[in-house]
Design an enzyme around this catalytic site. Structure first.
Site, mmCIF file in Angstrom:
data_model
loop_
_atom_site.group_PDB
_atom_site.id
_atom_site.type_symbol
_atom_site.label_atom_id
_atom_site.label_comp_id
_atom_site.label_asym_id
_atom_site.label_seq_id
_atom_site.Cartn_x
_atom_site.Cartn_y
_atom_site.Cartn_z
ATOM 1 C CE1 TYR A 78 -4.269 -1.382 -0.147
ATOM 2 C CE2 TYR A 78 -3.473 -2.861 1.569
ATOM 3 C CZ TYR A 78 -4.427 -2.510 0.616
ATOM 4 O OH TYR A 78 -5.536 -3.302 0.435
ATOM 5 C CG ASN B 192 -12.515 -2.134 1.990
ATOM 6 O OD1 ASN B 192 -11.610 -2.911 2.260
ATOM 7 N ND2 ASN B 192 -12.377 -1.149 1.128
HETATM 8 P P1 IDP Z 1 -9.838 0.439 -3.157
HETATM 9 O O1 IDP Z 1 -9.453 -0.698 -2.233
HETATM 10 O O2 IDP Z 1 -11.315 0.460 -3.420
HETATM 11 O O3 IDP Z 1 -9.013 0.468 -4.429
HETATM 12 P P2 IDP Z 1 -8.214 2.677 -2.251
HETATM 13 O O4 IDP Z 1 -8.633 4.101 -2.335
HETATM 14 O O5 IDP Z 1 -7.162 2.178 -3.178
HETATM 15 O O6 IDP Z 1 -9.553 1.804 -2.364
HETATM 16 O O7 IDP Z 1 -7.763 2.428 -0.747
HETATM 17 C C1 IDP Z 1 -7.101 1.235 -0.388
HETATM 18 C C2 IDP Z 1 -7.692 0.720 0.906
HETATM 19 O O8 IDP Z 1 -7.421 1.670 1.944
HETATM 20 C C3 IDP Z 1 -9.218 0.576 0.926
HETATM 21 O O9 IDP Z 1 -9.674 -0.626 0.351
HETATM 22 C C4 IDP Z 1 -9.515 0.625 2.398
HETATM 23 O O10 IDP Z 1 -9.224 -0.600 3.062
HETATM 24 C C5 IDP Z 1 -8.507 1.678 2.873
HETATM 25 N N1 IDP Z 1 -9.100 3.027 2.869
HETATM 26 C C6 IDP Z 1 -9.320 3.832 1.799
HETATM 27 N N2 IDP Z 1 -9.883 5.000 2.160
HETATM 28 C C7 IDP Z 1 -9.999 4.948 3.513
HETATM 29 C C8 IDP Z 1 -10.525 5.858 4.489
HETATM 30 O O11 IDP Z 1 -10.979 6.966 4.177
HETATM 31 N N3 IDP Z 1 -10.481 5.429 5.785
HETATM 32 C C9 IDP Z 1 -9.978 4.218 6.153
HETATM 33 N N4 IDP Z 1 -9.475 3.341 5.269
HETATM 34 C C10 IDP Z 1 -9.503 3.680 3.969
#
Ligand code: IDP
Ligand code: MG
Length: 138
Positions: free
Chosen positions: A49, A112
């Site tokens: 990440y 998620n």
């Molecule tokens: P994605 O998994 O749908 O591609 P990304 O924006 O790439 O989403 O973010 C990677 C991961 O970081 C997300 O799946 C989630 O687990 C975490 N994440 C993203 N945005 C947030 C936030 O606003 N709060 C907490 N965790 C987040």
């Protein structure tokens, strides 16, 4: 045929949703090229990440991703990246469409349930990050 990379994240494994999520993978029409249960280490999570390193949620994210076992998958389908993103739904389950994996199984925007690659290029990088060539079927 194209490839994508998926993770059934620690929340979903811990909550007993891995089997149901694999059923969604197959119902969506993917061929599973590689699959294994693994506990991602903190250094691996930080590297995976890296692109989010400056974000406020980075520390929480890498702690979560290394907090328990995950299932990592290399998947094949036509338009695999887009098909998997469609199958999992929006990052935040509150915004995810009905019937998507995140709508059904995610706890919140951080915990998620699943990961999906965002491009063919990143799919190849992410598959190589977790699988050696001999761990993928032909
Ligand atoms: P994605 O998994 O749908 O591609 P990304 O924006 O790439 O989403 O973010 C990677 C991961 O970081 C997300 O799946 C989630 O687990 C975490 N994440 C993203 N945005 C947030 C936030 O606003 N709060 C907490 N965790 C987040
Ligand atoms: Mg992403």
């Amino acid at each position: 045929m194209a490839r994508t990379f998926a993770i059934i994240k620690p929340d979903a494994v811990q909550n007993g949703h891995a089997g149901n999520i694999i059923a969604h993978v197959q119902k969506a029409g993917f061929r599973i090229l590689g699959m294994k249960l693994t506990q991602i280490s903190l250094p691996q999570a930080r590297k995976f990440y890296e692109v989010h390193a400056e974000r406020g949620f980075y520390g929480e994210l890498v702690e979560f991703m290394s907090s328990g076992p995950s299932v990592v998958l290399a998947l094949e389908a036509d338009n695999a990246v887009a098909l998997w993103r469609e199958t999992i739904g929006s990052t935040d389950p509150a915004e995810a469409a009905e019937g998507t994996i995140r709508k059904l199984y995610a706890e919140n925007k951080g915990r998620n349930a699943v990961h999906g690659s965002d491009s063919d290029e990143n799919a190849a990088i992410e598959i190589a990050f977790f699988f050696s060539g001999t761990e993928l079927v032909g």
